[in-house]
Design a protein around this motif. Sequence first.
Motif, PDB file in Angstrom:
ATOM      1  N   ASP A   6       0.614  -1.384  -0.293  1.00  0.00           N
ATOM      2  CA  ASP A   6       0.339   0.228   0.102  1.00  0.00           C
ATOM      3  C   ASP A   6       0.569   1.219  -0.491  1.00  0.00           C
ATOM      4  N   GLY A   7       1.882   1.286  -0.077  1.00  0.00           N
ATOM      5  CA  GLY A   7       3.025   1.946   0.091  1.00  0.00           C
ATOM      6  C   GLY A   7       3.208   3.051   1.175  1.00  0.00           C
ATOM      7  N   MET A   8       2.667   2.354   1.836  1.00  0.00           N
ATOM      8  CA  MET A   8       2.452   3.041   3.082  1.00  0.00           C
ATOM      9  C   MET A   8       3.857   2.980   4.316  1.00  0.00           C
ATOM     10  N   PRO A   9       4.110   3.444   5.155  1.00  0.00           N
ATOM     11  CA  PRO A   9       5.178   3.215   6.154  1.00  0.00           C
ATOM     12  C   PRO A   9       4.874   1.910   7.240  1.00  0.00           C
ATOM     13  N   VAL A  10       5.627   1.560   7.758  1.00  0.00           N
ATOM     14  CA  VAL A  10       5.633   0.217   8.609  1.00  0.00           C
ATOM     15  C   VAL A  10       6.122   0.399   9.994  1.00  0.00           C
ATOM     16  N   HIS A  11       4.789   1.001  10.856  1.00  0.00           N
ATOM     17  CA  HIS A  11       5.225   1.006  12.685  1.00  0.00           C
ATOM     18  C   HIS A  11       4.560  -0.362  13.316  1.00  0.00           C
ATOM     19  N   THR A  12       4.499  -1.170  12.851  1.00  0.00           N
ATOM     20  CA  THR A  12       4.290  -2.170  14.000  1.00  0.00           C
ATOM     21  C   THR A  12       4.272  -3.380  13.087  1.00  0.00           C
ATOM     22  N   LYS A  30      -7.043 -12.964  16.045  1.00  0.00           N
ATOM     23  CA  LYS A  30      -7.022 -11.913  16.619  1.00  0.00           C
ATOM     24  C   LYS A  30      -6.332 -10.893  16.494  1.00  0.00           C
ATOM     25  N   ILE A  31      -5.515 -11.140  16.048  1.00  0.00           N
ATOM     26  CA  ILE A  31      -4.652  -9.853  15.141  1.00  0.00           C
ATOM     27  C   ILE A  31      -5.097  -9.005  14.595  1.00  0.00           C
ATOM     28  N   ALA A  32      -5.300  -9.815  13.415  1.00  0.00           N
ATOM     29  CA  ALA A  32      -6.442  -9.170  12.396  1.00  0.00           C
ATOM     30  C   ALA A  32      -7.589  -7.877  12.814  1.00  0.00           C
ATOM     31  N   HIS A  33      -8.632  -8.891  14.160  1.00  0.00           N
ATOM     32  CA  HIS A  33      -9.737  -8.058  14.233  1.00  0.00           C
ATOM     33  C   HIS A  33      -9.111  -7.108  15.441  1.00  0.00           C
ATOM     34  N   LEU A  34      -8.011  -6.894  16.186  1.00  0.00           N
ATOM     35  CA  LEU A  34      -7.684  -5.603  16.898  1.00  0.00           C
ATOM     36  C   LEU A  34      -6.772  -4.659  15.759  1.00  0.00           C
ATOM     37  N   ILE A  35      -6.195  -4.655  14.547  1.00  0.00           N
ATOM     38  CA  ILE A  35      -6.040  -4.178  14.107  1.00  0.00           C
ATOM     39  C   ILE A  35      -7.190  -3.274  13.202  1.00  0.00           C
ATOM     40  N   ALA A  36      -8.363  -4.159  12.983  1.00  0.00           N
ATOM     41  CA  ALA A  36      -9.780  -3.439  12.445  1.00  0.00           C
ATOM     42  C   ALA A  36      -9.931  -1.986  13.333  1.00  0.00           C
ATOM     43  N   SER A  45       0.551   2.855  16.909  1.00  0.00           N
ATOM     44  CA  SER A  45       1.400   2.880  15.823  1.00  0.00           C
ATOM     45  C   SER A  45       2.703   4.870  16.780  1.00  0.00           C
ATOM     46  N   LYS A  46       1.540   4.898  18.316  1.00  0.00           N
ATOM     47  CA  LYS A  46       2.195   5.851  19.191  1.00  0.00           C
ATOM     48  C   LYS A  46       3.701   4.712  20.190  1.00  0.00           C
ATOM     49  N   LYS A  47       3.699   3.207  19.498  1.00  0.00           N
ATOM     50  CA  LYS A  47       4.990   2.505  20.547  1.00  0.00           C
ATOM     51  C   LYS A  47       4.384   2.767  21.913  1.00  0.00           C
ATOM     52  N   GLU A  52       1.940  -0.722  28.728  1.00  0.00           N
ATOM     53  CA  GLU A  52       0.922  -0.642  28.174  1.00  0.00           C
ATOM     54  C   GLU A  52      -0.120  -0.877  27.050  1.00  0.00           C
ATOM     55  N   LEU A  53       1.423  -1.255  26.353  1.00  0.00           N
ATOM     56  CA  LEU A  53       0.927  -2.919  25.384  1.00  0.00           C
ATOM     57  C   LEU A  53      -0.103  -4.190  25.910  1.00  0.00           C
ATOM     58  N   LEU A  54       0.466  -4.319  26.768  1.00  0.00           N
ATOM     59  CA  LEU A  54      -0.072  -5.890  27.436  1.00  0.00           C
ATOM     60  C   LEU A  54      -1.105  -5.000  27.876  1.00  0.00           C
ATOM     61  N   GLU A  55      -1.420  -3.975  28.979  1.00  0.00           N
ATOM     62  CA  GLU A  55      -2.469  -3.039  29.466  1.00  0.00           C
ATOM     63  C   GLU A  55      -3.879  -3.320  28.192  1.00  0.00           C
ATOM     64  N   LEU A  56      -3.088  -2.629  27.359  1.00  0.00           N
ATOM     65  CA  LEU A  56      -3.699  -2.688  26.254  1.00  0.00           C
ATOM     66  C   LEU A  56      -4.833  -4.084  25.341  1.00  0.00           C
ATOM     67  N   ILE A  57      -3.624  -4.700  25.138  1.00  0.00           N
ATOM     68  CA  ILE A  57      -4.375  -5.991  24.528  1.00  0.00           C
ATOM     69  C   ILE A  57      -4.966  -7.241  26.042  1.00  0.00           C
ATOM     70  N   GLN A  58      -5.107  -6.350  27.164  1.00  0.00           N
ATOM     71  CA  GLN A  58      -5.649  -7.264  27.986  1.00  0.00           C
ATOM     72  C   GLN A  58      -7.325  -6.370  27.943  1.00  0.00           C
TER      73      GLN A  58
END
Length: 66
Positions: A6-12, A30-36, A45-47, A52-58
């Motif tokens: 898609d020509g977009m930069p990759v952040h994750t 699960k990943i497909a559902h998450l990034i939808a 994208s805010k890294k 923080e990432l684990l709390e977000l996923i939980q």
Amino acid sequence: EYGALDGMPVHTLFFLLASDDKRHLSLLAKIAHLIANPELCKTLSKKPNKTELLELIQRWEANLKV
């Protein structure tokens, strides 16, 4: 630069390690559902740091309808 189609930069990047095909497909779904979700994708994208990432996923998994 990963040459995304898609020509977009990759952040994750996601790396999957699974013991069998069923588990691998489940994680991939699960990943497909998450990034939808645009809001979750924006947060990724805010890294966020590891905690923080684990709390977000939980929080996201807790709201999944099984």
